[in-house]
Structures are given as structure tokens and as C-alpha cells.
Write a protein that holds these residues in place. Sequence first.
Motif, PDB file in Angstrom:
ATOM      1  N   ASP A 239       0.802  -1.224   0.000  1.00  0.00           N
ATOM      2  CA  ASP A 239       0.000   0.000   0.000  1.00  0.00           C
ATOM      3  C   ASP A 239       0.834   1.274   0.000  1.00  0.00           C
ATOM      4  O   ASP A 239       0.297   2.362  -0.240  1.00  0.00           O
ATOM      5  CB  ASP A 239      -0.915   0.009   1.233  1.00  0.00           C
ATOM      6  N   LEU A 240       2.138   1.147   0.266  1.00  0.00           N
ATOM      7  CA  LEU A 240       3.025   2.306   0.267  1.00  0.00           C
ATOM      8  C   LEU A 240       4.449   1.804   0.097  1.00  0.00           C
ATOM      9  O   LEU A 240       4.847   0.837   0.749  1.00  0.00           O
ATOM     10  CB  LEU A 240       2.889   3.102   1.574  1.00  0.00           C
ATOM     11  N   VAL A 241       5.205   2.446  -0.794  1.00  0.00           N
ATOM     12  CA  VAL A 241       6.608   2.079  -1.012  1.00  0.00           C
ATOM     13  C   VAL A 241       7.487   3.157  -0.394  1.00  0.00           C
ATOM     14  O   VAL A 241       7.416   4.326  -0.788  1.00  0.00           O
ATOM     15  CB  VAL A 241       6.926   1.920  -2.514  1.00  0.00           C
ATOM     16  N   ASN A 242       8.294   2.742   0.576  1.00  0.00           N
ATOM     17  CA  ASN A 242       9.169   3.628   1.342  1.00  0.00           C
ATOM     18  C   ASN A 242      10.612   3.313   0.937  1.00  0.00           C
ATOM     19  O   ASN A 242      11.228   2.382   1.432  1.00  0.00           O
ATOM     20  CB  ASN A 242       8.931   3.358   2.837  1.00  0.00           C
ATOM     21  N   GLY A 243      11.157   4.097  -0.018  1.00  0.00           N
ATOM     22  CA  GLY A 243      12.454   3.763  -0.588  1.00  0.00           C
ATOM     23  C   GLY A 243      13.612   4.529   0.016  1.00  0.00           C
ATOM     24  O   GLY A 243      13.457   5.625   0.546  1.00  0.00           O
ATOM     25  N   HIS A 244      14.803   3.928  -0.103  1.00  0.00           N
ATOM     26  CA  HIS A 244      16.046   4.543   0.361  1.00  0.00           C
ATOM     27  C   HIS A 244      17.200   3.818  -0.319  1.00  0.00           C
ATOM     28  O   HIS A 244      17.027   2.737  -0.863  1.00  0.00           O
ATOM     29  CB  HIS A 244      16.171   4.458   1.890  1.00  0.00           C
ATOM     30  N   GLY A 245      18.371   4.425  -0.272  1.00  0.00           N
ATOM     31  CA  GLY A 245      19.534   3.766  -0.858  1.00  0.00           C
ATOM     32  C   GLY A 245      20.371   4.658  -1.751  1.00  0.00           C
ATOM     33  O   GLY A 245      21.557   4.408  -1.943  1.00  0.00           O
ATOM     34  N   GLY A 246      19.778   5.716  -2.335  1.00  0.00           N
ATOM     35  CA  GLY A 246      20.505   6.572  -3.257  1.00  0.00           C
ATOM     36  C   GLY A 246      21.238   7.720  -2.593  1.00  0.00           C
ATOM     37  O   GLY A 246      21.948   8.470  -3.257  1.00  0.00           O
ATOM     38  N   HIS A 247      21.029   7.907  -1.283  1.00  0.00           N
ATOM     39  CA  HIS A 247      21.685   8.949  -0.478  1.00  0.00           C
ATOM     40  C   HIS A 247      21.227  10.366  -0.803  1.00  0.00           C
ATOM     41  O   HIS A 247      21.709  11.326  -0.194  1.00  0.00           O
ATOM     42  CB  HIS A 247      23.210   8.853  -0.573  1.00  0.00           C
ATOM     43  N   ILE A 248      20.303  10.547  -1.741  1.00  0.00           N
ATOM     44  CA  ILE A 248      19.678  11.838  -2.003  1.00  0.00           C
ATOM     45  C   ILE A 248      18.179  11.621  -2.159  1.00  0.00           C
ATOM     46  O   ILE A 248      17.721  10.503  -2.400  1.00  0.00           O
ATOM     47  CB  ILE A 248      20.218  12.513  -3.280  1.00  0.00           C
ATOM     48  N   ALA A 249      17.417  12.705  -2.028  1.00  0.00           N
ATOM     49  CA  ALA A 249      15.980  12.618  -2.249  1.00  0.00           C
ATOM     50  C   ALA A 249      15.707  12.317  -3.712  1.00  0.00           C
ATOM     51  O   ALA A 249      16.215  12.981  -4.606  1.00  0.00           O
ATOM     52  CB  ALA A 249      15.314  13.926  -1.849  1.00  0.00           C
ATOM     53  N   GLN A 250      14.908  11.284  -3.933  1.00  0.00           N
ATOM     54  CA  GLN A 250      14.468  10.946  -5.281  1.00  0.00           C
ATOM     55  C   GLN A 250      12.993  11.307  -5.423  1.00  0.00           C
ATOM     56  O   GLN A 250      12.371  11.800  -4.479  1.00  0.00           O
ATOM     57  CB  GLN A 250      14.731   9.467  -5.553  1.00  0.00           C
ATOM     58  N   SER A 251      12.436  11.072  -6.585  1.00  0.00           N
ATOM     59  CA  SER A 251      11.082  11.533  -6.884  1.00  0.00           C
ATOM     60  C   SER A 251      10.005  10.717  -6.173  1.00  0.00           C
ATOM     61  O   SER A 251      10.273   9.688  -5.553  1.00  0.00           O
ATOM     62  CB  SER A 251      10.845  11.503  -8.399  1.00  0.00           C
ATOM     63  N   ILE A 252       8.791  11.225  -6.319  1.00  0.00           N
ATOM     64  CA  ILE A 252       7.611  10.608  -5.727  1.00  0.00           C
ATOM     65  C   ILE A 252       6.575  10.479  -6.825  1.00  0.00           C
ATOM     66  O   ILE A 252       6.430  11.378  -7.656  1.00  0.00           O
ATOM     67  CB  ILE A 252       7.038  11.486  -4.597  1.00  0.00           C
TER      68      ILE A 252
END
Length: 337
Positions: free
Chosen positions: A265-278
Motif C-alpha cells: 500500500d506504500l513504497v518507502n524507498g532509500h539507498g541513493g543517499h539523495i531525495a528521489q522523486s515521488i
Amino acid sequence: MRLPSQGRLNRCWRSLRCGFSLALLIPVVLLLSSLGGCGWIGDRSGKASAQPYVVVSVGDINLSEDVSGLLEKHGGDYSFEHLRAHIKGDQVLGNLETVVTDVVVDPRLKKRAIHRMEPRYLETLKDEGFTILGLANNHSGDQGREGFQSQLGHLQRLGIAGVGGGRNLEEAQQAVIFEGGGLKIAVLSMQKYRKSLAKLGFFANQSEAGIWALRTKELAARVKQLRKKDGVDFVIASIHWGSNYKPETKRQKKIARKLVAAGVDLVNGHGGHIAQSIELVDGVPVLYGLGNFTFGSDGAYKRRSPDNRLSMIARYVFSAGGLARIELLPIRTDNRR
């Protein structure tokens, strides 16, 4: 649930990326002005209101390396002095992109970057309110399986829920489940599969400790089980993926659609070390990357990503049996500032 148009979403994201004045906090984190008016608005159809329940989510955490001198001098809580008011929630989730252990592998793994965090700083995270720490990332195995199992012991001792890793694959796939805002909510965590991590023994199997390597068929089965057996209403998939200091990739977008198809129901991403798009994928919010939080990076933004030095704190607000809104607070994490 009423969700905004993609046009409104893009306008919000553009406003996040530009136009904010910086307020100096500490060398670890700089805070930007709050982003207003960019929440997802939930069902207001007359349901009995419930007390709002807030899940705060931040990106990569590693209290070590370039910030070690500051922490030794000022204490582990130094990085949080100007952030505490912004990470208050009923649950506080972060990606622990390191391994918390006294174990040091010698010789070190044949891997470009090796992380390790002193166990005393895990106590700092506990004191600052963290309740859930994601373990599924490309640094959890940096001190071998022994170091990883040591980390599991430290988490258990402090009563912090680790998600996405365990003493075997079954444990690594377990969700953290809680209730709030009229919902039963589950958090799952996984690392995008990488051959290099498999060769190093990062991934859990039936008999060995490690993290959960994403397999969408396994995820779909797990989500189905959570809904049928555990009565879960809302599933958050916290995933480690992407390329360092770059926007989200085409591969991330493909995986996001598979995650949604698997029932999250929600994808909470991380890993690129900068804010990515939504973006919204079939109505499901996908945050491709929250970026860094309190992370011992070397000030690489100027060199590697001069046009995007932002990260984010996300607040998922649940009320009246739905996801009422998502609040985003841009932050700047650069240890050379």
C-alpha cells in the motif's frame, strides 16, 4: 481514499527541490523550511474519526566514520539536537545502513565501502525514539554473519524491532505489525537483489542469518498471508535500491510496479543517499528515495550530486481507517557544511 493528481504531486516536488532558505543546524544535518500543502488527503466521507497515528520514516543512518570525532566530543545525541521535534511519532522507522557490532572482520571483505557502528550509538537511536530499524541494505553484512548476528542481539537487548533481517530467511521476512488510526499496519523491509551481495553472503537462507533479498513472488505471498492470517489492513514496503547520488532509475520504476502488483500500500524507498522523486502507481504512493538522515558520509554531494543535496523526513499520518496524508520535510545532510 482521495489522492492528488500527478500534476499537483509534481508541483509539490518541484517546490521541494528549489526555493528554500537554509538554516544551519550542525555539521551533520542542515534543515530546510517545511514543505506545506503536499499531503495525500484521506477519506472524509463521514467515518468516525480516530486519533491520528503517525509513522515517521527517515533514510540512511550510520553514526560513525566522518562524524565520529564530533560524536566522541559531544555525545551521540549531538546529531539530533535540531531534529528531535521533527521525528516525533508513534513509530519511528529508519534504515540502519551499517552493522552495529564490536566484531571487526579481518581481513575486511572485498568491498569498496565497509561500515560499522559502535553499539553505544544504537542506544542513542533508542533514546531518540526509534522503534523500528530496517536491516535490509548493502552494508548489514559488512562484518560477516557473526557481526550481523551480534547486531540482532543488540537490537533485541534494547527492544528495537529490526525488520528485513534475521537468523534465517523466515525471520528476515517477518513484518513488524502495530495498530493505529483505525488500521492494522505492517512494515516489511527488503534489499534489491544483487549478485555481489549474494557472493559475499549477505542474504539469509533457510539456515543462515542475513537479510531479505527481494523476490516479488515471495513478497506477494507474504502480503497475502499478512492480510489473511494476521488481519493486516495496510502494508508498507521499505526497500533499499537505486544508484548512489542519482535520480531514481528505470529499474526502480519497474520494481515499484511489481511491488504494487504484489499488494503493498506504500513504497518507502532509500539507498541513493539523495531525495528521489515521488509518484503514484495505481493509486499507491511510491517514495523512491528519502536520502540520508544522520549518516557518516564524506561530504560527497558537491562532487557527485551538486544539483540535489536534499534528503527528506516523511510522516505517514493514519486516521479514520486510512492513510490521511503524507508530510515531507526536506533536510540537507552534508558533513562538509
